[in-house]
Design a protein around this motif. Structure first.
Motif, PDB file in Angstrom:
ATOM      1  N   ASN A  78      19.771 -46.139 -44.758  1.00 53.52           N
ATOM      2  CA  ASN A  78      18.681 -46.819 -44.075  1.00 53.52           C
ATOM      3  C   ASN A  78      18.028 -45.832 -43.097  1.00 53.52           C
ATOM      4  N   PRO A  79      16.728 -45.543 -43.255  1.00 58.23           N
ATOM      5  CA  PRO A  79      16.096 -44.516 -42.420  1.00 58.23           C
ATOM      6  C   PRO A  79      15.940 -44.916 -40.957  1.00 58.23           C
ATOM      7  N   ILE A  80      16.100 -46.189 -40.651  1.00 58.43           N
ATOM      8  CA  ILE A  80      15.964 -46.638 -39.260  1.00 58.43           C
ATOM      9  C   ILE A  80      17.316 -46.645 -38.556  1.00 58.43           C
ATOM     10  N   THR A  81      18.311 -47.285 -39.195  1.00 58.31           N
ATOM     11  CA  THR A  81      19.632 -47.359 -38.569  1.00 58.31           C
ATOM     12  C   THR A  81      20.469 -46.120 -38.847  1.00 58.31           C
ATOM     13  N   ARG A  82      20.046 -45.331 -39.867  1.00 55.35           N
ATOM     14  CA  ARG A  82      20.777 -44.123 -40.286  1.00 55.35           C
ATOM     15  C   ARG A  82      22.152 -44.469 -40.844  1.00 55.35           C
ATOM     16  N   GLN A  83      22.322 -45.695 -41.298  1.00 56.05           N
ATOM     17  CA  GLN A  83      23.598 -46.122 -41.867  1.00 56.05           C
ATOM     18  C   GLN A  83      23.478 -46.247 -43.380  1.00 56.05           C
ATOM     19  N   ASN A  84      24.580 -45.993 -44.076  1.00 52.32           N
ATOM     20  CA  ASN A  84      24.611 -46.106 -45.529  1.00 52.32           C
ATOM     21  C   ASN A  84      24.899 -47.544 -45.946  1.00 52.32           C
ATOM     22  N   THR A 121      16.784 -44.696 -56.011  1.00 54.18           N
ATOM     23  CA  THR A 121      16.829 -45.844 -55.114  1.00 54.18           C
ATOM     24  C   THR A 121      16.558 -45.412 -53.676  1.00 54.18           C
ATOM     25  N   HIS A 122      15.625 -46.095 -53.015  1.00 55.21           N
ATOM     26  CA  HIS A 122      15.277 -45.713 -51.643  1.00 55.21           C
ATOM     27  C   HIS A 122      14.590 -46.880 -50.935  1.00 55.21           C
ATOM     28  N   ASP A 145      14.469 -53.203 -39.342  1.00 56.53           N
ATOM     29  CA  ASP A 145      14.926 -53.394 -40.722  1.00 56.53           C
ATOM     30  C   ASP A 145      14.013 -54.341 -41.496  1.00 56.53           C
ATOM     31  N   ASP A 146      13.408 -55.304 -40.817  1.00 56.99           N
ATOM     32  CA  ASP A 146      12.537 -56.267 -41.486  1.00 56.99           C
ATOM     33  C   ASP A 146      11.272 -55.623 -42.040  1.00 56.99           C
ATOM     34  N   ASP A 147      10.960 -54.421 -41.577  1.00 61.48           N
ATOM     35  CA  ASP A 147       9.765 -53.715 -42.054  1.00 61.48           C
ATOM     36  C   ASP A 147      10.048 -52.871 -43.297  1.00 61.48           C
ATOM     37  N   LEU A 148      11.282 -52.886 -43.750  1.00 64.84           N
ATOM     38  CA  LEU A 148      11.674 -52.079 -44.904  1.00 64.84           C
ATOM     39  C   LEU A 148      12.061 -52.977 -46.076  1.00 64.84           C
ATOM     40  N   SER A 149      11.866 -52.465 -47.263  1.00 64.34           N
ATOM     41  CA  SER A 149      12.359 -53.127 -48.472  1.00 64.34           C
ATOM     42  C   SER A 149      13.003 -52.073 -49.358  1.00 64.34           C
ATOM     43  N   LEU A 150      13.998 -52.496 -50.112  1.00 66.66           N
ATOM     44  CA  LEU A 150      14.740 -51.567 -50.962  1.00 66.66           C
ATOM     45  C   LEU A 150      14.062 -51.471 -52.327  1.00 66.66           C
ATOM     46  N   ASN A 151      13.724 -50.274 -52.731  1.00 67.20           N
ATOM     47  CA  ASN A 151      13.048 -50.051 -54.003  1.00 67.20           C
ATOM     48  C   ASN A 151      14.050 -49.548 -55.043  1.00 67.20           C
TER      49      ASN A 151
END
Length: 229
Positions: A78-84, A121-122, A145-151
């Protein structure tokens, strides 16, 4: 002449469901549901397509196209939390697995499953957040996190839809195909089926479609489904 006096022709109908499209539209229209509730909803929705004033439609089969969730340990940062994030451990993965199992128990349902590509996947930025960022109303530090979606890329689904449309048409297994989808990738197969005499109907579930699609189908119909919840 009243409708009661019109002879109703017997039509053998196949219903093809773009699973990814249906799940997204169903959640938007009728909210979140458990896997069993969503599967029963889809069954009821498809059977509504068999009700017609002019045709006596007989269900050949419902073909459901989707990709099973990723069950291997695939981590995405996750590019915001930096967590996998381990995709196999997510709630979405467990829900999708249970949903496919429920569909297997529905009468006359056939599952056509592709696969998810894990190599690319990103996370992507949602459109609304991107607009605000470009307009300067928010900064990168305001993103959540709400501004991101998993592609995650689907592989093999569109191909299976096209192959089945062609097979149903050439083998004369049905007179009519109803496709629940909002995609335009089906157009070549639809044109081919119509040349073989198939009545091709599109159900975009109240979503907008491109105007040029109308010339490649025989009609549009979305049942007036009433949510049970």
């Amino acid at each position: 002449m009243s409708r009661k006096n019109i002879e109703r022709h017997v039509i053998r109908t196949a219903i093809l469901v773009d699973g990814g499209f249906y799940r997204k539209r169903a959640k938007s229209l009728w909210g979140f549901k458990s896997p069993r509730e969503r599967a029963e909803e889809l069954r009821d929705y498809c059977y509504m397509h068999l009700n017609d004033h002019y045709e006596n439609r007989y269900l050949y089969r419902v073909f459901y196209y989707d990709c099973p969730p990723i069950t291997d340990s695939v981590n995405v940062m996750n590019p915001i939390t930096r967590q996998n994030l381990n995709l196999a451990q997510t709630k979405e993965c467990k829900w999708a697995t249970a949903f496919l199992e429920e569909l297997k128990h529905q009468r006359k349902f056939a599952l056509r499953l592709g696969r998810l590509g894990t190599g690319k996947t990103h996370y992507v930025l949602k459109y609304d957040a991107l607009k605000k960022l470009c307009a300067g109303t928010i900064s990168i530090n305001d993103l959540t996190d709400d501004d991101l979606s998993l592609n995650i890329e689907q592989k093999g689904v569109d191909m299976r839809i096209g192959v089945d449309i062609s097979s149903l048409a050439f083998k004369k297994q049905v007179n009519q195909i109803i496709l629940i989808s909002g995609d335009s990738d089906f157009v070549p197969a639809a044109k081919q089926a119509r040349r073989e005499g198939i009545d091709f109907i599109l159900d975009p579930m109240h979503s907008a479609i491109k105007s040029d699609l109308y010339e490649h189908i025989d009609g549009i119909r979305t049942p007036n489904y009433k949510n049970k919840q």
